[in-house]
Design an enzyme around this catalytic site. Structure first.
Site, mmCIF file in Angstrom:
data_model
loop_
_atom_site.group_PDB
_atom_site.id
_atom_site.type_symbol
_atom_site.label_atom_id
_atom_site.label_comp_id
_atom_site.label_asym_id
_atom_site.label_seq_id
_atom_site.Cartn_x
_atom_site.Cartn_y
_atom_site.Cartn_z
ATOM 1 N N ARG A 235 28.003 38.046 30.882
ATOM 2 C CA ARG A 235 29.418 37.919 31.207
ATOM 3 C C ARG A 235 29.890 39.235 31.817
ATOM 4 O O ARG A 235 29.432 40.319 31.415
ATOM 5 C CB ARG A 235 30.249 37.605 29.967
ATOM 6 N N HIS A 236 30.790 39.159 32.776
ATOM 7 C CA HIS A 236 31.315 40.371 33.410
ATOM 8 C C HIS A 236 31.987 41.289 32.378
ATOM 9 O O HIS A 236 32.391 40.856 31.295
ATOM 10 C CB HIS A 236 32.308 40.016 34.512
ATOM 11 N N ASP B 63 41.700 44.438 32.998
ATOM 12 C CA ASP B 63 42.998 44.655 32.349
ATOM 13 C C ASP B 63 43.561 43.348 31.805
ATOM 14 O O ASP B 63 44.204 43.333 30.759
ATOM 15 C CB ASP B 63 43.993 45.297 33.329
ATOM 16 N N ARG C 131 35.196 40.864 39.605
ATOM 17 C CA ARG C 131 34.795 41.364 38.276
ATOM 18 C C ARG C 131 33.318 41.120 37.981
ATOM 19 O O ARG C 131 32.667 41.929 37.325
ATOM 20 C CB ARG C 131 35.701 40.779 37.191
ATOM 21 N N GLU D 217 34.477 31.575 38.450
ATOM 22 C CA GLU D 217 35.205 31.115 37.273
ATOM 23 C C GLU D 217 35.990 29.835 37.565
ATOM 24 O O GLU D 217 36.350 29.550 38.710
ATOM 25 C CB GLU D 217 36.148 32.222 36.785
#
Length: 197
Positions: A8-9, A13, A58, A82
């Site tokens: 997973r990346h 933020d 990301r 995603e």
């Protein structure tokens, strides 16, 4: 045997704030870059033949940092971008529950379409790289969907909170996929004392 290591990346933020990202193309933050660096330092280049990444910022940045250690050939596959969460994107969990208590966000990618896209991607990888060792950098919902499919819903989507920069391993042998492990975080300094979860 084809193997896929799912990463997973790293953190963004919006991850930190609990906001759902989906197709909103948010870059890593400093913590996410550190997590990607720790992944790269932990993984062994001799264990992989190719690196595949989602085209989103990301994931790409996570893959680039990891690959600074591994020097693998890299390809991007949109199959592993995603899921689009439509009007839910940019909202915190609290905001989403208040605004959409049924969990259905207007304009989101339908679950069945998302599932078909991701699992078609897995088949493409298996067909293109038979008996190879693939490192795949993607997203929480993507990896969750893969794990859910392979475990008949026992883990993954809706059941397992996948940590940023976690590692999961799946193997294709004798015409079926198996989950070797999932949500491994022992390589991350923030979890070093806790071990895997």
């Amino acid at each position: 045997m084809t193997t896929i290591c799912l990463v997973r990346h790293g953190e963004t933020d919006w991850n930190l704030l609990g906001k759902i990202q989906g197709k909103t193309d948010i870059p890593l933050n400093d913590t996410g870059r550190k997590q990607a660096d720790e992944c790269g330092a932990y993984l062994n280049a001799d264990d992989y033949d190719i690196l595949i990444s989602s085209p989103m910022k990301r994931a790409k940045e996570t893959a680039e940092i990891i690959n600074s250690y591994l020097n693998l050939p890299v390809i991007e596959m949109a199959d592993f971008a995603e899921r689009a969460f439509g009007d839910g994107e940019g909202l915190t969990l609290e905001e989403r529950i208040k605004k959409y208590p049924d969990g259905n966000y207007p304009n989101q990618e339908e679950r069945e379409d998302f599932n078909n896209r991701v699992m078609t991607g897995i088949k493409k990888v298996c067909d293109a790289y038979p008996n190879e060792r693939v490192l795949l950098v993607a997203h929480g919902a993507v990896i969750g969907m893969i794990l859910s499919n392979l475990s008949n819903g026992e883990i993954g989507s809706g059941k397992t909170k996948l940590m940023n920069a976690c590692i999961s391993n799946i193997h294709f042998e004798e015409d079926q996929w198996e989950i070797k492990d999932y949500n491994q975080v022992r390589h991350l300094s923030s979890f070093a004392e806790k071990g895997s979860i």
